[in-house]
Design a protein around this motif. Structure first.
Motif, PDB file in Angstrom:
ATOM      1  N   UNK A  64       0.827  -1.213   0.000  1.00 46.32           N
ATOM      2  CA  UNK A  64       0.000   0.000   0.000  1.00 46.32           C
ATOM      3  C   UNK A  64       0.859   1.259   0.000  1.00 46.32           C
ATOM      4  N   UNK A  65       1.915   1.253   0.802  1.00 45.44           N
ATOM      5  CA  UNK A  65       2.803   2.419   0.890  1.00 45.44           C
ATOM      6  C   UNK A  65       3.439   2.715  -0.465  1.00 45.44           C
ATOM      7  N   UNK A  66       3.807   1.673  -1.187  1.00 47.41           N
ATOM      8  CA  UNK A  66       4.464   1.851  -2.482  1.00 47.41           C
ATOM      9  C   UNK A  66       3.548   2.515  -3.501  1.00 47.41           C
ATOM     10  N   UNK A  90      15.009  10.087   1.391  1.00 45.19           N
ATOM     11  CA  UNK A  90      14.364   8.874   1.895  1.00 45.19           C
ATOM     12  C   UNK A  90      15.440   7.812   2.015  1.00 45.19           C
ATOM     13  N   UNK A  91      15.477   7.188   3.163  1.00 42.14           N
ATOM     14  CA  UNK A  91      16.456   6.143   3.432  1.00 42.14           C
ATOM     15  C   UNK A  91      17.167   6.457   4.735  1.00 42.14           C
ATOM     16  N   UNK A  92      17.785   5.455   5.314  1.00 38.43           N
ATOM     17  CA  UNK A  92      18.496   5.642   6.568  1.00 38.43           C
ATOM     18  C   UNK A  92      18.582   4.336   7.328  1.00 38.43           C
ATOM     19  N   UNK A  93      18.949   4.431   8.583  1.00 35.18           N
ATOM     20  CA  UNK A  93      19.205   3.237   9.380  1.00 35.18           C
ATOM     21  C   UNK A  93      17.965   2.673  10.077  1.00 35.18           C
ATOM     22  N   UNK A 152      14.203   2.779   6.218  1.00 37.83           N
ATOM     23  CA  UNK A 152      14.500   1.676   5.299  1.00 37.83           C
ATOM     24  C   UNK A 152      13.258   1.296   4.507  1.00 37.83           C
ATOM     25  N   UNK A 153      12.121   1.205   5.187  1.00 36.21           N
ATOM     26  CA  UNK A 153      10.870   0.865   4.512  1.00 36.21           C
ATOM     27  C   UNK A 153      10.472   1.932   3.494  1.00 36.21           C
ATOM     28  N   UNK A 154      10.667   3.201   3.862  1.00 36.61           N
ATOM     29  CA  UNK A 154      10.366   4.285   2.927  1.00 36.61           C
ATOM     30  C   UNK A 154      11.200   4.148   1.658  1.00 36.61           C
ATOM     31  N   UNK A 163      20.392  -2.770   9.583  1.00 35.15           N
ATOM     32  CA  UNK A 163      20.055  -4.184   9.759  1.00 35.15           C
ATOM     33  C   UNK A 163      18.766  -4.515   9.018  1.00 35.15           C
ATOM     34  N   UNK A 164      17.854  -3.562   8.888  1.00 34.87           N
ATOM     35  CA  UNK A 164      16.592  -3.790   8.211  1.00 34.87           C
ATOM     36  C   UNK A 164      16.802  -3.936   6.708  1.00 34.87           C
ATOM     37  N   UNK A 165      17.657  -3.090   6.153  1.00 33.88           N
ATOM     38  CA  UNK A 165      17.980  -3.195   4.721  1.00 33.88           C
ATOM     39  C   UNK A 165      18.732  -4.499   4.450  1.00 33.88           C
TER      40      UNK A 165
END
Length: 156
Positions: free
Chosen positions: A43-45, A54-57, A62-64, A149-151
């Motif tokens: 849905x977010x996509x 957008x992006x980060x730790x 990461x989800x964004x 770690x999420x990425x």
């Protein structure tokens, strides 16, 4: 010197010359869709991308990036691999030679959620499937490094 993959030989599954539009490889779109589903981000996509970095730790950052910037990351890699406008003297040929067969070590640092590696492998697979590059046995070893770690989880 003649190009190994001439712009006019790029399959329409990857590039539409009339509209000059890049198309992400079908298998890449499938993989990204599965990754979005795994992450619960379908849905977010589909939402408009907000302005700003957008992006980060963090998990949210990461989800964004996965939802909104994966395709842009993929497009940059695919443009350098295909060079449909013939502007990157020799880059496309170097990729074609490296991925024509044998063993390849692909290092991706930082790898994020894996957009670059997935794009490279999916595009090469599509070129091979369409008979645009040799189909000699190819063994690709991937080494990725990422602070988030999420990425890393998504990339694996």
């Amino acid at each position: 010197m003649a190009r190994l993959i001439k712009p006019e030989d790029i399959p329409e599954t990857l590039w539409h010359p009339g509209s000059k539009c890049l198309r992400l490889a079908p298998s890449l779109l499938t993989a990204w869709g599965h990754l979005l589903q795994y992450a619960g981000l379908e849905e977010k996509a589909l939402q408009p991308v907000p302005n700003g970095e957008i992006g980060g730790l963090s998990k949210e950052e990461t989800d964004d990036h996965l939802a909104w910037r994966f395709s842009g990351s993929s497009a940059r890699v695919q443009l350098s691999l295909l060079d449909p406008r013939d502007e990157l003297a020799g880059v496309s040929d170097a990729f074609a030679k490296v991925f024509s067969g044998g063993t390849v070590l692909l290092a991706d640092l930082p790898c994020g959620s894996g957009a670059a590696v997935l794009t490279m492998l999916a595009s090469i697979a599509e070129l091979r499937r369409q008979g645009r590059v040799p189909r000699h046995p190819l063994h690709v070893k991937v080494v990725g490094g990422e602070l988030s770690e999420f990425a890393r989880d998504y990339a694996s």
